[in-house]
Scaffold this motif. Structure first.
Motif, PDB file in Angstrom:
ATOM      1  N   MET A 172      31.216 -27.656 -23.457  1.00  0.00           N
ATOM      2  CA  MET A 172      30.643 -27.179 -22.198  1.00  0.00           C
ATOM      3  C   MET A 172      29.857 -28.284 -21.492  1.00  0.00           C
ATOM      4  SD  MET A 172      29.521 -23.202 -22.818  1.00  0.00           S
ATOM      5  CE  MET A 172      28.358 -23.526 -24.147  1.00  0.00           C
ATOM      6  N   ALA A 173      29.307 -29.221 -22.280  1.00  0.00           N
ATOM      7  CA  ALA A 173      28.586 -30.352 -21.700  1.00  0.00           C
ATOM      8  C   ALA A 173      29.517 -31.502 -21.335  1.00  0.00           C
ATOM      9  CB  ALA A 173      27.520 -30.842 -22.675  1.00  0.00           C
ATOM     10  N   HIS A 174      30.805 -31.357 -21.638  1.00  0.00           N
ATOM     11  CA  HIS A 174      31.820 -32.366 -21.319  1.00  0.00           C
ATOM     12  C   HIS A 174      31.471 -33.739 -21.902  1.00  0.00           C
ATOM     13  CE1 HIS A 174      32.479 -29.313 -18.043  1.00  0.00           C
ATOM     14  NE2 HIS A 174      33.710 -29.465 -18.498  1.00  0.00           N
ATOM     15  N   VAL A 175      31.101 -33.741 -23.169  1.00  0.00           N
ATOM     16  CA  VAL A 175      30.787 -35.004 -23.852  1.00  0.00           C
ATOM     17  C   VAL A 175      32.076 -35.802 -24.048  1.00  0.00           C
ATOM     18  CG1 VAL A 175      29.876 -36.050 -25.954  1.00  0.00           C
ATOM     19  CG2 VAL A 175      28.795 -34.002 -25.005  1.00  0.00           C
ATOM     20  N   LYS A 176      32.031 -37.065 -23.671  1.00  0.00           N
ATOM     21  CA  LYS A 176      33.191 -37.956 -23.752  1.00  0.00           C
ATOM     22  C   LYS A 176      32.810 -39.232 -24.491  1.00  0.00           C
ATOM     23  CE  LYS A 176      33.365 -38.309 -19.306  1.00  0.00           C
ATOM     24  NZ  LYS A 176      32.136 -37.539 -19.096  1.00  0.00           N
ATOM     25  N   PRO A 177      33.808 -39.999 -24.926  1.00  0.00           N
ATOM     26  CA  PRO A 177      33.499 -41.284 -25.572  1.00  0.00           C
ATOM     27  C   PRO A 177      32.619 -42.153 -24.678  1.00  0.00           C
ATOM     28  CG  PRO A 177      35.809 -40.741 -25.893  1.00  0.00           C
ATOM     29  CD  PRO A 177      35.264 -39.716 -24.940  1.00  0.00           C
ATOM     30  N   GLY A 178      31.596 -42.726 -25.284  1.00  0.00           N
ATOM     31  CA  GLY A 178      30.692 -43.600 -24.555  1.00  0.00           C
ATOM     32  C   GLY A 178      29.532 -42.899 -23.883  1.00  0.00           C
ATOM     33  N   ASP A 179      29.544 -41.563 -23.812  1.00  0.00           N
ATOM     34  CA  ASP A 179      28.476 -40.835 -23.132  1.00  0.00           C
ATOM     35  C   ASP A 179      27.139 -40.981 -23.853  1.00  0.00           C
ATOM     36  OD1 ASP A 179      29.990 -39.938 -21.057  1.00  0.00           O
ATOM     37  OD2 ASP A 179      30.108 -37.855 -21.716  1.00  0.00           O
ATOM     38  N   GLN A 180      26.095 -40.724 -23.083  1.00  0.00           N
ATOM     39  CA  GLN A 180      24.741 -40.649 -23.634  1.00  0.00           C
ATOM     40  C   GLN A 180      24.313 -39.189 -23.561  1.00  0.00           C
ATOM     41  OE1 GLN A 180      22.493 -44.554 -22.713  1.00  0.00           O
ATOM     42  NE2 GLN A 180      23.673 -44.129 -20.861  1.00  0.00           N
ATOM     43  N   THR A 181      24.056 -38.626 -24.717  1.00  0.00           N
ATOM     44  CA  THR A 181      23.900 -37.178 -24.857  1.00  0.00           C
ATOM     45  C   THR A 181      22.578 -36.844 -25.523  1.00  0.00           C
ATOM     46  OG1 THR A 181      26.310 -36.936 -25.097  1.00  0.00           O
ATOM     47  CG2 THR A 181      24.946 -35.111 -25.872  1.00  0.00           C
ATOM     48  N   ILE A 182      21.911 -35.806 -25.023  1.00  0.00           N
ATOM     49  CA  ILE A 182      20.704 -35.330 -25.683  1.00  0.00           C
ATOM     50  C   ILE A 182      20.914 -33.904 -26.158  1.00  0.00           C
ATOM     51  CG2 ILE A 182      19.648 -34.677 -23.446  1.00  0.00           C
ATOM     52  CD1 ILE A 182      16.905 -35.281 -24.900  1.00  0.00           C
ATOM     53  N   ASN A 232       7.743 -36.925 -25.193  1.00  0.00           N
ATOM     54  CA  ASN A 232       8.450 -36.085 -24.231  1.00  0.00           C
ATOM     55  C   ASN A 232       9.905 -36.541 -24.194  1.00  0.00           C
ATOM     56  OD1 ASN A 232       9.702 -35.236 -21.759  1.00  0.00           O
ATOM     57  ND2 ASN A 232       7.692 -34.784 -20.918  1.00  0.00           N
ATOM     58  N   PRO A 233      10.858 -35.690 -24.579  1.00  0.00           N
ATOM     59  CA  PRO A 233      12.262 -36.121 -24.636  1.00  0.00           C
ATOM     60  C   PRO A 233      12.770 -36.700 -23.317  1.00  0.00           C
ATOM     61  CG  PRO A 233      12.003 -34.028 -25.743  1.00  0.00           C
ATOM     62  CD  PRO A 233      10.694 -34.310 -25.062  1.00  0.00           C
ATOM     63  N   ALA A 234      12.402 -36.083 -22.190  1.00  0.00           N
ATOM     64  CA  ALA A 234      12.889 -36.571 -20.896  1.00  0.00           C
ATOM     65  C   ALA A 234      12.405 -37.990 -20.630  1.00  0.00           C
ATOM     66  CB  ALA A 234      12.442 -35.637 -19.783  1.00  0.00           C
ATOM     67  N   GLU A 235      11.169 -38.259 -20.980  1.00  0.00           N
ATOM     68  CA  GLU A 235      10.634 -39.601 -20.766  1.00  0.00           C
ATOM     69  C   GLU A 235      11.336 -40.622 -21.659  1.00  0.00           C
ATOM     70  OE1 GLU A 235       6.445 -39.436 -21.306  1.00  0.00           O
ATOM     71  OE2 GLU A 235       6.083 -38.206 -19.521  1.00  0.00           O
ATOM     72  N   VAL A 236      11.590 -40.244 -22.912  1.00  0.00           N
ATOM     73  CA  VAL A 236      12.278 -41.149 -23.837  1.00  0.00           C
ATOM     74  C   VAL A 236      13.666 -41.494 -23.311  1.00  0.00           C
ATOM     75  CG1 VAL A 236      13.277 -41.363 -26.150  1.00  0.00           C
ATOM     76  CG2 VAL A 236      11.002 -40.345 -25.860  1.00  0.00           C
ATOM     77  N   VAL A 237      14.405 -40.479 -22.883  1.00  0.00           N
ATOM     78  CA  VAL A 237      15.780 -40.682 -22.424  1.00  0.00           C
ATOM     79  C   VAL A 237      15.812 -41.470 -21.117  1.00  0.00           C
ATOM     80  CG1 VAL A 237      17.854 -39.504 -21.616  1.00  0.00           C
ATOM     81  CG2 VAL A 237      16.674 -38.674 -23.646  1.00  0.00           C
ATOM     82  N   ALA A 240      15.258 -45.117 -21.559  1.00  0.00           N
ATOM     83  CA  ALA A 240      16.398 -45.807 -22.159  1.00  0.00           C
ATOM     84  C   ALA A 240      17.594 -45.894 -21.221  1.00  0.00           C
ATOM     85  CB  ALA A 240      16.809 -45.103 -23.451  1.00  0.00           C
ATOM     86  N   THR A 241      17.542 -45.215 -20.074  1.00  0.00           N
ATOM     87  CA  THR A 241      18.703 -45.161 -19.176  1.00  0.00           C
ATOM     88  C   THR A 241      18.350 -45.566 -17.746  1.00  0.00           C
ATOM     89  OG1 THR A 241      18.290 -42.811 -18.784  1.00  0.00           O
ATOM     90  CG2 THR A 241      19.846 -43.353 -20.544  1.00  0.00           C
ATOM     91  N   LEU A 242      17.406 -46.480 -17.612  1.00  0.00           N
ATOM     92  CA  LEU A 242      17.007 -46.989 -16.297  1.00  0.00           C
ATOM     93  C   LEU A 242      16.525 -45.878 -15.368  1.00  0.00           C
ATOM     94  CD1 LEU A 242      19.910 -49.557 -15.720  1.00  0.00           C
ATOM     95  CD2 LEU A 242      17.628 -50.000 -16.667  1.00  0.00           C
ATOM     96  N   GLY A 243      15.935 -44.845 -15.966  1.00  0.00           N
ATOM     97  CA  GLY A 243      15.402 -43.742 -15.189  1.00  0.00           C
ATOM     98  C   GLY A 243      16.401 -42.686 -14.794  1.00  0.00           C
ATOM     99  N   LEU A 244      17.671 -42.853 -15.172  1.00  0.00           N
ATOM    100  CA  LEU A 244      18.719 -41.938 -14.717  1.00  0.00           C
ATOM    101  C   LEU A 244      18.802 -40.657 -15.533  1.00  0.00           C
ATOM    102  CD1 LEU A 244      21.543 -44.555 -14.054  1.00  0.00           C
ATOM    103  CD2 LEU A 244      20.076 -43.436 -12.363  1.00  0.00           C
ATOM    104  N   GLY A 245      18.584 -40.751 -16.825  1.00  0.00           N
ATOM    105  CA  GLY A 245      18.746 -39.598 -17.698  1.00  0.00           C
ATOM    106  C   GLY A 245      20.064 -39.624 -18.449  1.00  0.00           C
ATOM    107  N   ALA A 246      20.212 -38.690 -19.371  1.00  0.00           N
ATOM    108  CA  ALA A 246      21.430 -38.598 -20.173  1.00  0.00           C
ATOM    109  C   ALA A 246      22.604 -38.116 -19.326  1.00  0.00           C
ATOM    110  CB  ALA A 246      21.213 -37.650 -21.344  1.00  0.00           C
ATOM    111  N   ASP A 247      23.825 -38.456 -19.759  1.00  0.00           N
ATOM    112  CA  ASP A 247      25.022 -37.966 -19.063  1.00  0.00           C
ATOM    113  C   ASP A 247      25.164 -36.456 -19.207  1.00  0.00           C
ATOM    114  OD1 ASP A 247      26.270 -40.507 -18.175  1.00  0.00           O
ATOM    115  OD2 ASP A 247      26.321 -40.912 -20.331  1.00  0.00           O
TER     116      ASP A 247
END
Length: 387
Positions: A172-182, A232-237, A240-247
């Protein structure tokens, strides 16, 4: 036969109940050799559902077929089988679309859909934390296992629910190879979602929880643990992702989500995901949320007791995120996941912490419910067979 019976909030007893028997020509009877205590069972155990006293618990079941109905043609006596927690007919409109989680035939309430073993509001069916289990439409519902079934029961039993459910969250989250997932939640389902994302080739997977033993297990399988008591999980992610967040992200906790101090907040993990996942990202929600919560008013509030959760929908809309929800259609995934286990590519039994007899079920429920250190997944063997 012996069974683990719900007697009221936080009370499970092991007692003699009538033997499971053939009630329809398509039924099979399975001698349960392995059955799990699920996090979903704890909602019922704590009295937070409409589950009736006197019913047998248990929807994660496998065992050996000991009797088949006159209309059963595929499954044979002696077969080892694992049983999806969804009880489905195979021929209704939903089942024809592969939505066995919302079967219309097996749910007796016309306004509802979906049935399961030993589960609140999902039909009258008894659970499998017992010596025997009646399985309706056995040819359709039972997944037959190979010659290694008896010796690898703690792997194959995970196909009844948590492995396909964790995998469904990543679908349902459409996780794909290379994705960044929380993944929010490092209980058994959260660990299976973490494991599934890694199996799919996700580049980085963060797992957020406040239980140290579960976070250690997530780290051992290759995830990056986030202790929510400290970070805070959101802050950690975002850091690590230039402020964008997980895929993308997975919700694997449900309506009894709570902070490290034990304060319940049904919106906690959902809002955490909305914050953590990037613009146009995907969220898969498999944690249990119910339309009615008998204990919700006292634990959270009147709205939560009615299944109404105050999520940050404005931010979710603004970010263009998509959210998939609901129980897993186990049959959609269990055959392929079985073959990953058989081929040595997956070993979901890594999370098993305790293998116990059925007589030990009351103590097991107490420890698992308390989240005692080291009690990550409890497997019961009603007929004395340990893997």
């Amino acid at each position: 036969m012996k069974a683990a019976v719900y007697e009221g909030p936080r009370t499970v007893t092991v007692k003699d109940v009538p033997d499971a028997k053939i009630e329809h020509p398509c039924d099979i009877i399975v001698k349960i050799t392995t059955t799990n205590i699920c996090g979903s069972d704890l909602h019922m155990y704590e009295g937070r559902t409409s589950f009736e006293s006197g019913r047998t618990l248990g929807h994660e079941n496998m065992g050996q077929v000991v009797e088949v109905g006159s209309a059963v043609s595929k499954v044979q006596v002696g077969d080892y089988v694992v049983l999806p927690f969804n009880i489905a007919c195979g021929f209704c409109k939903q089942c024809e679309q592969g939505l066995t989680n919302y079967c219309l035939t097996m749910q007796p309430e016309p306004a509802l859909a979906g049935a399961a073993y030993g589960f609140a509001d999902m039909g009258p069916y008894q659970g499998g934390q017992a010596e025997l289990l009646r399985v309706p439409y056995g040819d359709f519902n039972a997944l037959r296992l190979g010659e290694d079934a008896a010796e690898r029961q703690t792997d194959y039993v995970m196909l009844a629910d948590i492995f396909p459910t964790g995998y469904h969250a990543t679908e349902m989250a459409h996780v794909k190879p290379g994705d960044q997932t929380i993944v929010f939640g490092a209980g058994p389902v959260g660990l299976m979602a973490t494991y599934s994302a890694l199996l799919k080739g996700a580049g980085r997977v963060w797992t957020a929880d406040h239980q140290p033993d579960r976070l250690r297990m997530a780290e051992e399988i290759g995830a990056i643990p986030i202790n929510t008591a400290e970070q805070n999980p959101a802050e950690v992610v975002k850091e690590a992702t230039l402020g964008l967040g997980a895929d993308n992200g997975c919700e694997c906790v449900g309506y009894q989500a709570h902070d490290p101090q034990g304060h319940e907040d049904a919106s906690l993990t959902l809002n955490g995901l909305i914050d953590s996942v990037r613009f146009t990202g995907d969220i898969g929600v498999v944690g249990v949320f119910l339309p009615k919560d008998p204990g919700g008013a006292k634990a959270q509030g009147k709205l939560e007791a009615q299944g109404k959760v105050p999520i940050d929908f404005g931010m979710m809309w603004f970010k263009g995120q998509r959210m998939g929800t609901g129980q897993a259609p186990v049959k959609r995934y269990n055959r392929a996941l079985r073959d990953l286990i058989a081929g040595g590519k997956a070993k979901p039994s890594f999370l098993v912490s305790h293998e116990l007899s059925l007589d030990e079920a009351p103590d097991a429920y107490e420890h698992f419910d308390a989240r005692d250190d080291g009690w990550t997944k409890v497997v019961l063997h009603p007929n004395g067979h340990k893997g």
